[in-house]
Design a protein around this motif. Structure first.
Motif, PDB file in Angstrom:
ATOM      1  N   LEU A 167      46.943  13.419  12.096  1.00 39.05           N
ATOM      2  CA  LEU A 167      47.486  13.798  13.404  1.00 39.05           C
ATOM      3  C   LEU A 167      46.977  15.181  13.812  1.00 39.05           C
ATOM      4  O   LEU A 167      46.610  15.400  14.969  1.00 39.05           O
ATOM      5  N   THR A 168      46.915  16.088  12.840  1.00 40.83           N
ATOM      6  CA  THR A 168      46.408  17.435  13.115  1.00 40.83           C
ATOM      7  C   THR A 168      44.966  17.378  13.611  1.00 40.83           C
ATOM      8  O   THR A 168      44.619  17.993  14.624  1.00 40.83           O
ATOM      9  N   SER A 169      44.142  16.601  12.909  1.00 38.93           N
ATOM     10  CA  SER A 169      42.735  16.553  13.324  1.00 38.93           C
ATOM     11  C   SER A 169      42.585  15.831  14.666  1.00 38.93           C
ATOM     12  O   SER A 169      41.704  16.175  15.455  1.00 38.93           O
ATOM     13  N   THR A 170      43.464  14.874  14.943  1.00 39.49           N
ATOM     14  CA  THR A 170      43.412  14.202  16.249  1.00 39.49           C
ATOM     15  C   THR A 170      43.747  15.203  17.349  1.00 39.49           C
ATOM     16  O   THR A 170      43.086  15.231  18.398  1.00 39.49           O
ATOM     17  N   ILE A 171      44.759  16.036  17.112  1.00 38.01           N
ATOM     18  CA  ILE A 171      45.153  17.023  18.126  1.00 38.01           C
ATOM     19  C   ILE A 171      44.028  18.026  18.365  1.00 38.01           C
ATOM     20  O   ILE A 171      43.675  18.322  19.509  1.00 38.01           O
ATOM     21  N   LEU A 172      43.424  18.512  17.279  1.00 42.02           N
ATOM     22  CA  LEU A 172      42.291  19.433  17.433  1.00 42.02           C
ATOM     23  C   LEU A 172      41.170  18.763  18.230  1.00 42.02           C
ATOM     24  O   LEU A 172      40.573  19.367  19.121  1.00 42.02           O
ATOM     25  N   GLY A 173      40.918  17.497  17.899  1.00 42.96           N
ATOM     26  CA  GLY A 173      39.863  16.744  18.589  1.00 42.96           C
ATOM     27  C   GLY A 173      40.176  16.556  20.065  1.00 42.96           C
ATOM     28  O   GLY A 173      39.280  16.645  20.910  1.00 42.96           O
ATOM     29  N   LEU A 174      41.452  16.314  20.378  1.00 41.90           N
ATOM     30  CA  LEU A 174      41.848  16.126  21.777  1.00 41.90           C
ATOM     31  C   LEU A 174      41.708  17.431  22.556  1.00 41.90           C
ATOM     32  O   LEU A 174      41.240  17.433  23.697  1.00 41.90           O
ATOM     33  N   VAL A 175      42.069  18.551  21.924  1.00 45.20           N
ATOM     34  CA  VAL A 175      41.964  19.852  22.603  1.00 45.20           C
ATOM     35  C   VAL A 175      40.497  20.165  22.906  1.00 45.20           C
ATOM     36  O   VAL A 175      40.150  20.535  24.036  1.00 45.20           O
ATOM     37  N   THR A 176      39.626  19.968  21.895  1.00 45.13           N
ATOM     38  CA  THR A 176      38.207  20.289  22.149  1.00 45.13           C
ATOM     39  C   THR A 176      37.572  19.244  23.072  1.00 45.13           C
ATOM     40  O   THR A 176      36.626  19.552  23.773  1.00 45.13           O
ATOM     41  N   MET A 177      38.129  18.025  23.087  1.00 47.55           N
ATOM     42  CA  MET A 177      37.664  17.017  24.057  1.00 47.55           C
ATOM     43  C   MET A 177      37.951  17.506  25.481  1.00 47.55           C
ATOM     44  O   MET A 177      37.088  17.439  26.356  1.00 47.55           O
ATOM     45  N   LEU A 178      39.165  18.013  25.703  1.00 44.49           N
ATOM     46  CA  LEU A 178      39.553  18.511  27.030  1.00 44.49           C
ATOM     47  C   LEU A 178      38.704  19.704  27.430  1.00 44.49           C
ATOM     48  O   LEU A 178      38.215  19.784  28.551  1.00 44.49           O
ATOM     49  N   LEU A 179      38.517  20.645  26.497  1.00 47.47           N
ATOM     50  CA  LEU A 179      37.844  21.898  26.823  1.00 47.47           C
ATOM     51  C   LEU A 179      36.333  21.753  26.942  1.00 47.47           C
ATOM     52  O   LEU A 179      35.714  22.375  27.805  1.00 47.47           O
ATOM     53  N   PHE A 180      35.748  20.950  26.051  1.00 49.12           N
ATOM     54  CA  PHE A 180      34.296  20.877  26.001  1.00 49.12           C
ATOM     55  C   PHE A 180      33.833  19.454  26.296  1.00 49.12           C
ATOM     56  O   PHE A 180      34.233  18.897  27.299  1.00 49.12           O
ATOM     57  N   LYS A 181      33.017  18.868  25.434  1.00 53.14           N
ATOM     58  CA  LYS A 181      32.539  17.506  25.710  1.00 53.14           C
ATOM     59  C   LYS A 181      33.430  16.488  24.997  1.00 53.14           C
ATOM     60  O   LYS A 181      34.135  16.850  24.044  1.00 53.14           O
ATOM     61  N   PRO A 182      33.433  15.238  25.432  1.00 54.43           N
ATOM     62  CA  PRO A 182      34.371  14.265  24.848  1.00 54.43           C
ATOM     63  C   PRO A 182      34.370  14.236  23.323  1.00 54.43           C
ATOM     64  O   PRO A 182      35.426  14.252  22.708  1.00 54.43           O
ATOM     65  N   ARG A 183      33.195  14.183  22.727  1.00 54.51           N
ATOM     66  CA  ARG A 183      33.160  14.050  21.267  1.00 54.51           C
ATOM     67  C   ARG A 183      32.867  15.385  20.576  1.00 54.51           C
ATOM     68  O   ARG A 183      32.217  15.421  19.530  1.00 54.51           O
ATOM     69  N   SER A 184      33.401  16.475  21.124  1.00 56.32           N
ATOM     70  CA  SER A 184      33.196  17.797  20.499  1.00 56.32           C
ATOM     71  C   SER A 184      33.711  17.823  19.068  1.00 56.32           C
ATOM     72  O   SER A 184      33.191  18.571  18.230  1.00 56.32           O
ATOM     73  N   TRP A 185      34.722  17.007  18.789  1.00 54.88           N
ATOM     74  CA  TRP A 185      35.252  16.943  17.417  1.00 54.88           C
ATOM     75  C   TRP A 185      34.142  16.621  16.422  1.00 54.88           C
ATOM     76  O   TRP A 185      34.112  17.149  15.303  1.00 54.88           O
ATOM     77  N   CYS A 186      33.191  15.771  16.844  1.00 55.94           N
ATOM     78  CA  CYS A 186      32.110  15.350  15.946  1.00 55.94           C
ATOM     79  C   CYS A 186      31.294  16.539  15.449  1.00 55.94           C
ATOM     80  O   CYS A 186      30.666  16.467  14.394  1.00 55.94           O
ATOM     81  N   VAL A 187      31.267  17.620  16.223  1.00 56.35           N
ATOM     82  CA  VAL A 187      30.459  18.774  15.836  1.00 56.35           C
ATOM     83  C   VAL A 187      31.035  19.436  14.581  1.00 56.35           C
ATOM     84  O   VAL A 187      30.290  19.863  13.703  1.00 56.35           O
ATOM     85  N   TYR A 188      32.368  19.508  14.504  1.00 54.64           N
ATOM     86  CA  TYR A 188      32.964  20.208  13.355  1.00 54.64           C
ATOM     87  C   TYR A 188      33.842  19.300  12.495  1.00 54.64           C
ATOM     88  O   TYR A 188      34.556  19.798  11.617  1.00 54.64           O
TER      89      TYR A 188
END
Lengths: 193, 69
Positions: A152-173
Motif C-alpha cells: 500500500l505504501t509503494s502504491t501511494i508513492l507511485g500514485l503521488v509521483t504519477m500525479l506529479l510527473f509521468k504516469p509510470r514515474s514509479w517505474c523509475v525508482y
C-alpha cells in the motif's frame, strides 16, 4: 496494437489492493510480485516482468494516461539518478527486513499480533476489520499486515509521483525494477549490449 | 547514394534508461526494444521519430534527434 491477456493484469493489481480491505491474509499473494520478477531476471536475464506483466505499472499508465490523472511533466533529475534509485532500493529492503523481524517476533511469541497497516513506514492505521482469524500461527497474519503495508505504501508513492510527473514515474525508482535491472546487468557481465 | 536529407529518430540515453519498457508499448512501429533487461534500443531503420516513446518515457531519457539519412 492487439491486446494480450497480460495487458489486463492491472485488474489483478487493483483486486489485490481491494482484497486487503476484505481479508488481510490475501496480502500473501503479493509475494508473486516479488518472486516472479526475480525469477524472470535471474533465469531469463530480462526485465520481462516490468516490460509485460507488471499490473501496477499498467494501473498507473491507465490512471495517469487514459484517465488523465497525471501532469505528464519530467521527473526531477535527482529522482532518476543512480544514487537515489540504489539508495531507495537499500532503504526499501531495510524496511522490508525490519518487517520480517517484527513477523519473527510474533512467531517467537515475544510480541502480540499488531492489527495495523503502517503507511509510509510511519502512520499506523487500525486494520482489525480485515482480520478474521487464521488457521495458522498469528505470525502468518503479522506477515500479511506487514506485507500489505509495503504494497500500500509503494502504491501511494507511485500514485503521488504519477500525479506529479509521468504516469509510470514509479517505474523509475521501483525497487523491484532497480533490482531486476541490476540482476540483468550482473548476468550480462561485461558483454557489450 | 548519399542524400543530405535529415530524418528524425529517437535516441535513448542507455546509462539512464531503467528498461521499464513503456516505450515499447507505445511505439506504433515496434521500432524500440529492451535489450537484455538493461536498456531500450532504437531500431533506427524502423523509427520515424514520431516522439511517442519520448513522451511516454517516465525517466525522460529518450530524445528525438535529426540524423543524416
Amino acid at each position: 496494437m492487439k491486446k494480450r491477456w497480460y495487458d489486463y493484469l492491472w485488474i489483478a493489481s487493483l483486486l489485490y489492493l481491494l482484497l486487503g480491505f476484505v481479508n488481510i491474509l490475501f496480502a500473501w499473494l503479493g509475494l508473486l510480485c516479488f518472486f516472479i520478477p526475480l525469477l524472470i531476471s535471474a533465469v531469463g536475464g530480462t526485465k520481462g516482468y516490468c516490460n509485460r506483466y507488471c499490473g501496477r505499472g499498467q494501473l498507473f499508465a491507465l490512471l495517469g494516461g487514459r484517465f488523465g490523472l497525471s501532469r505528464k511533466q519530467d521527473i526531477p533529475r535527482w529522482m532518476k539518478s543512480k544514487a537515489f534509485r540504489y539508495g531507495f532500493l537499500v532503504f526499501f529492503f531495510a524496511m522490508f527486513f525490519l518487517m520480517l523481524w517484527n513477523t519473527y517476533l510474533v512467531f517467537a511469541g515475544v510480541r502480540d499480533l499488531g492489527q495495523v497497516v503502517t503507511l509510509l513506514w510511519t502512520f499506523r492505521l487500525p486494520w482489525h476489520w480485515a482480520y478474521h482469524g487464521t488457521l495458522f500461527h498469528p505470525g502468518v497474519a503479522q506477515f500479511a499486515f506487514g506485507f500489505y503495508s509495503v504494497m500500500l505504501t509503494s502504491t501511494i508513492l507511485g500514485l503521488v509521483t504519477m500525479l506529479l510527473f509521468k504516469p509510470r514515474s514509479w517505474c523509475v525508482y521501483c525497487p523491484m525494477g532497480t533490482m531486476t535491472q541490476l540482476i540483468c546487468k550482473a548476468k550480462q557481465g561485461k558483454t557489450p549490449v | 547514394m548519399i542524400s543530405g536529407k535529415k530524418r528524425r529518430k529517437a535516441a535513448v540515453d542507455p546509462g539512464a534508461c531503467v528498461a521499464c519498457g513503456c516505450c515499447v508499448k507505445v511505439c506504433p512501429l515496434q521500432a524500440i526494444e529492451i535489450v537484455r533487461g538493461i536498456t531500450a534500443r532504437v531500431k533506427e531503420e524502423l523509427c520515424v521519430g514520431c516522439g511517442k516513446c519520448a513522451r511516454e518515457c517516465p525517466a525522460s531519457v529518450i530524445t528525438i534527434r535529426e540524423v543524416g539519412a
